[in-house]
Design an enzyme around this catalytic site. Structure first.
Site, PDB file in Angstrom:
ATOM      1  N   ASP A   1       0.875  -1.181   0.000  1.00  0.00           N
ATOM      2  CA  ASP A   1       0.000   0.000   0.000  1.00  0.00           C
ATOM      3  C   ASP A   1       0.907   1.225   0.000  1.00  0.00           C
ATOM      4  OD1 ASP A   1      -2.164   1.608   0.135  1.00  0.00           O
ATOM      5  OD2 ASP A   1      -2.763   1.063   2.180  1.00  0.00           O
TER       6      ASP A   1
ATOM      7  N   ASP B   1      -3.154   2.398  -5.954  1.00  0.00           N
ATOM      8  CA  ASP B   1      -1.941   2.403  -5.133  1.00  0.00           C
ATOM      9  C   ASP B   1      -1.855   1.233  -4.176  1.00  0.00           C
ATOM     10  OD1 ASP B   1      -4.068   3.295  -3.563  1.00  0.00           O
ATOM     11  OD2 ASP B   1      -2.717   4.337  -2.219  1.00  0.00           O
ATOM     12  N   GLU B   2      -2.556   0.153  -4.470  1.00  0.00           N
ATOM     13  CA  GLU B   2      -2.658  -0.915  -3.490  1.00  0.00           C
ATOM     14  C   GLU B   2      -2.812  -2.234  -4.228  1.00  0.00           C
ATOM     15  OE1 GLU B   2      -5.731  -1.788   0.104  1.00  0.00           O
ATOM     16  OE2 GLU B   2      -6.016   0.021  -1.073  1.00  0.00           O
TER      17      GLU B   2
END
Lengths: 377, 413
Positions: free
Chosen positions: B28, B121-122
């Site tokens: 993350d 983003d993860e």
């Protein structure tokens, strides 16, 4: 109220009224059926339904021992009427409940307050008549092309144009256009009027009146926005749709570069087979060339199918593609052993009509225009 | 519970470092949008920065310096500005984030093809097959952190565990710029002290219900009869929470989850009742979702619009087409007709959305031609134009080319 009537008579009558009732009414009372017997002497019971858009009413013979009015759930009454044994049915109102007795079966139904029920619109005066069978056939041929999308309300209607003793019906969902002309017997030979009728109500009603010798069409004068259809002791009124129906006459091609005639049954069979691989109504390609038309569907890595059908082509060869379901709808509607198709270009509508025998003139009372699917490349 | 107290908890627990059987890695990015902006604004490092926009937008991201002042994602901008009056506010640049996201996902993909992105983003990675080549899950996690930082200068946090649920919690606890391994046999030691709000699928409402039952920690849930939770939360959520509370989560990492729909929404700066503005926004949204569908090789059978009014009532309308489409103009035409069919008389609108459903492979391009099509442009030519626009956007970004109606006359050169 206390009345007695034949089981089949009652089942038919209830089915006629229940047909127009909404499945999800805005108020529960609008999904009810009103049963009335006004006089002991009339030997008649009247059943009515009205959801503020469409009304249905039927008069049936009955033994009336005690007149009265009662309002019960339409759906439930229809299911019960269908399931009753073949014996006379008694309807007895007692203490705000309706008892339905037939043979050794007996039902007790709760009733709605009759005072709350809306008044049915008056039937407009008859504008003319037509045999039920012809009316039913014409409506079925046209209504199938109407749109089903309520976000485009104008296209969910059937356009009715009356000019003297000729009636034209038309409907389109933008992808196909069905037009049918027929004659009728107007009350006034100079009649000239138009209406836009909800296709589903019209189709259901016309089908239910197919057996009537005479169907009356009643177009309300003076912009009341109402159409009445009656026959066989039954009547329906429906509110007309607002809005401007597309100017469809200019869409009907006046000439063609090629025409094909072929056996309707052979073509329908082949289309249904080849369309098995046309997932999500992907295009069915037709390649007319000389003495046959080649049908194909599917591309690339997907399943593919091909079949050839004999045909007589007059004019240039043509490759064209359609939504297979739309083509099957049209071939089913022409209701004749020989199909006549005419083309102007691969990106222009094709016209499907019927012929009684090879070499005969194509029957132009019914025309089914079908917009093609254009393939890339 | 704040991140700091979570991290404190993890320290206290002394979980150890045994990563045997811990094949799930959750990565993350730390304050992704804010960190992305700092790449070009190194002068702002170490200061409070808020990413968000518009008069009544919400905070999309904030640097840890801003978070220390109480700012958090999804907070109204006005409130954030009051909490952090000195913070620099930057309008989000989604194109830029997408571009960085592609770089990050490319790094992950070089580790294992078993990669499941959750957002820009993860992502989850299943590293079981990468151990021989790249070492233990812990060293793979460190390797990812180094490479992401070296290539994008953004830090990320990594959770390593035996299940997705625990790996995701571990990366949260490790934030910022950290790595936490939850050894398989320490899973319950790690889970049970955590508050119920840390669980996946527990939002405010569920949390309230659990607290009303006196259940405050994941351990409390684990020791509550399943029937009790089923009664309180329903047949699907109840048993699921009990399973998670015992560390049972057999969901695999799934690469390429098939997309069910493609949608875009827009909240207006101020409520809008001008049909011209609304139709222009529908055009922009339609153009955008169709572009996304083409980029992914999808065509959609159903086009839907979503409208949220000023009073937050929301309605959706959809239409299923006879032939699937990926054309911006066609999607727009349907969206506009759906909007116009509502017959809204200058009702104030807060949010508009356009969604494509019934996605399938675009396959052979076919246009069901229609009567009465007002279009004067040939559909084939329009398609050629849209494909050319796609190519330009791939190269120069989404703002490079768009329908003329969407160009703001003020900002045009």
């Amino acid at each position: 109220m206390k009345v007695r009537l034949e089981r089949d008579v009652m089942a038919d009558a209830v089915a006629w009224v229940a047909r127009t009732l909404p499945s999800r009414p805005s108020q529960p009372i609008l999904a009810a059926i009103l049963i009335e017997s006004s006089d002991t002497g009339t030997d008649e019971v009247v059943l009515s339904g009205f959801d503020k858009e469409t009304s249905a009413q039927v008069h049936v013979a009955a033994d009336v021992s005690e007149p009265g009015r009662v309002l019960v759930s339409g759906r439930l009454l229809a299911e019960i009427a269908r399931a009753l044994p073949a014996q006379p049915v008694e309807l007895i109102l007692h203490d705000r409940q309706l008892a339905v007795r037939c043979g050794r079966a007996s039902f007790t139904l709760p009733t709605f307050n009759v005072e709350d029920y809306p008044r049915l619109p008056d039937m407009p005066d008859s504008s003319g008549t037509i045999p039920g069978a012809i009316f039913a056939e014409a409506v079925a041929q046209v209504a199938l092309a109407a749109g089903r999308d309520d976000t485009l309300p104008v296209l969910t209607g059937v356009r009715l144009e009356v000019a003297g003793d000729s009636i034209t019906l038309a409907a389109t969902d933008r992808y196909r256009l069905a037009v049918r002309e027929f004659n009728w017997s107007p009350q006034h030979p100079g009649i000239d009027t138009q209406a836009l009728i909800p296709a589903r109500v019209l189709a259901d009603t016309a089908k239910a009146l197919a057996g009537a010798d005479e169907v009356h069409l009643a177009l309300a004068q003076g912009g009341e926005g109402l159409l009445g259809i009656s026959g066989h002791g039954r009547r329906t009124t429906t509110r007309l749709l607002d809005g401007e129906f597309p100017k469809y006459r200019s869409l009907l091609p006046t000439e063609s570069v090629s025409t094909a005639t072929l056996s309707t049954a052979d073509l329908v069979e082949a289309v249904k087979r080849v369309a098995l691989v046309a997932e999500r109504n992907s295009p069915l390609r037709l390649s007319f060339n000389g003495g046959e038309v080649n049908l194909s569907a599917g591309t690339g890595d997907e399943a593919r199918a091909d079949e050839a059908v004999e045909c007589t082509l007059d004019g240039e060869s043509i490759d064209i593609a359609f939504n297979p379901q739309y083509l099957i709808d049209g071939l089913g509607a022409i209701d004749s052993p020989i199909t006549h198709m005419s083309f102007t270009a691969s990106s222009r509508p094709a016209v499907v009509t019927g012929m009684t025998e090879p070499g005969a003139l194509s029957q132009t009372q019914y025309r089914y225009l079908l917009m093609p699917i254009r393939l890339a490349g | 519970m704040s991140r700091r107290s979570l991290a404190h908890l993890a320290d206290q627990l002394g979980l150890g470092t045994d990563d045997t059987g811990c094949n799930i890695v959750h990565v993350d990015m730390d304050a992704f949008y804010a960190s992305a902006e700092l790449i070009d604004r190194p002068d702002l490092r170490g200061t409070p920065v808020i990413i968000g926009g518009g008069a009544r937008g919400v905070v999309l991201s904030a640097t840890y310096e801003a978070r220390a002042l109480g700012v958090h994602a999804a907070m109204p901008m006005a409130r954030a500005r009051r909490l952090a009056p000195d913070a620099v506010v930057i309008t989000p640049d989604h194109d830029r984030y997408q571009q960085i996201s592609r770089e990050i996902m490319a790094i992950f993909a070089s580790i294992t093809p078993l990669l499941e992105p959750l957002s820009l983003d993860e992502a989850f990675l299943d590293v079981a097959g990468a151990r021989r080549r790249l070492g233990t899950p812990t060293s793979i996690g460190q390797h990812i952190r180094q490479r992401v930082h070296a290539e994008t200068s953004i830090t990320c946090s990594v959770g390593v565990a035996a299940t997705k649920f625990v790996a995701k919690l571990a990366s949260t606890v490790a934030k910022p710029d950290g790595l936490l391994v939850v050894p398989r046999d320490q899973t319950l030691t790690f889970l049970h002290p955590l508050p119920v709000s840390a669980m996946w699928g527990v939002g405010d409402r569920t949390e309230d219900r659990l607290r009303n039952l006196g259940l405050n920690t994941i351990g409390d849930i684990a020791h509550t009869p399943t029937q009790t939770l089923t009664r309180a939360l329903g047949v699907s959520a109840g048993p699921r929470l009990v399973d998670l509370a015992w560390g049972r989560d057999d969901r695999p990492v799934v690469a390429d989850v098939p997309e069910k729909s493609i949608s875009n929404e827009h909240t207006f700066e101020r409520d809008v009742d001008d049909p011209k503005v609304i139709i222009r926004e529908l055009l922009r949204l339609a153009d955008h979702v169709a572009h996304r569908a083409r980029t992914r090789g999808f065509a959609a059978r159903t086009v839907a619009i979503k409208i949220r009014f000023a009073d937050f009532t929301t309605l959706s309308r959809s239409r299923t087409l006879s032939v699937a489409t990926d054309g911006g103009h066609e999607v727009f035409t349907v969206a506009r007709e759906l909007y116009e069919a509502l017959g809204l008389q200058r009702v104030r609108i807060r949010l508009l959305g356009v969604r494509l459903e019934g996605l399938g492979p675009a396959g052979e391009r076919a246009d069901q031609l229609a009567f009465l099509d007002e279009a004067t442009v040939d559909p084939l030519e329009r398609r050629t134009a849209e494909l050319a626009a796609d190519a330009v956007r791939r190269r120069f970004g989404n703002a490079a080319l768009r329908p003329a109606r969407l160009i703001d006359p003020e900002s045009a050169p």
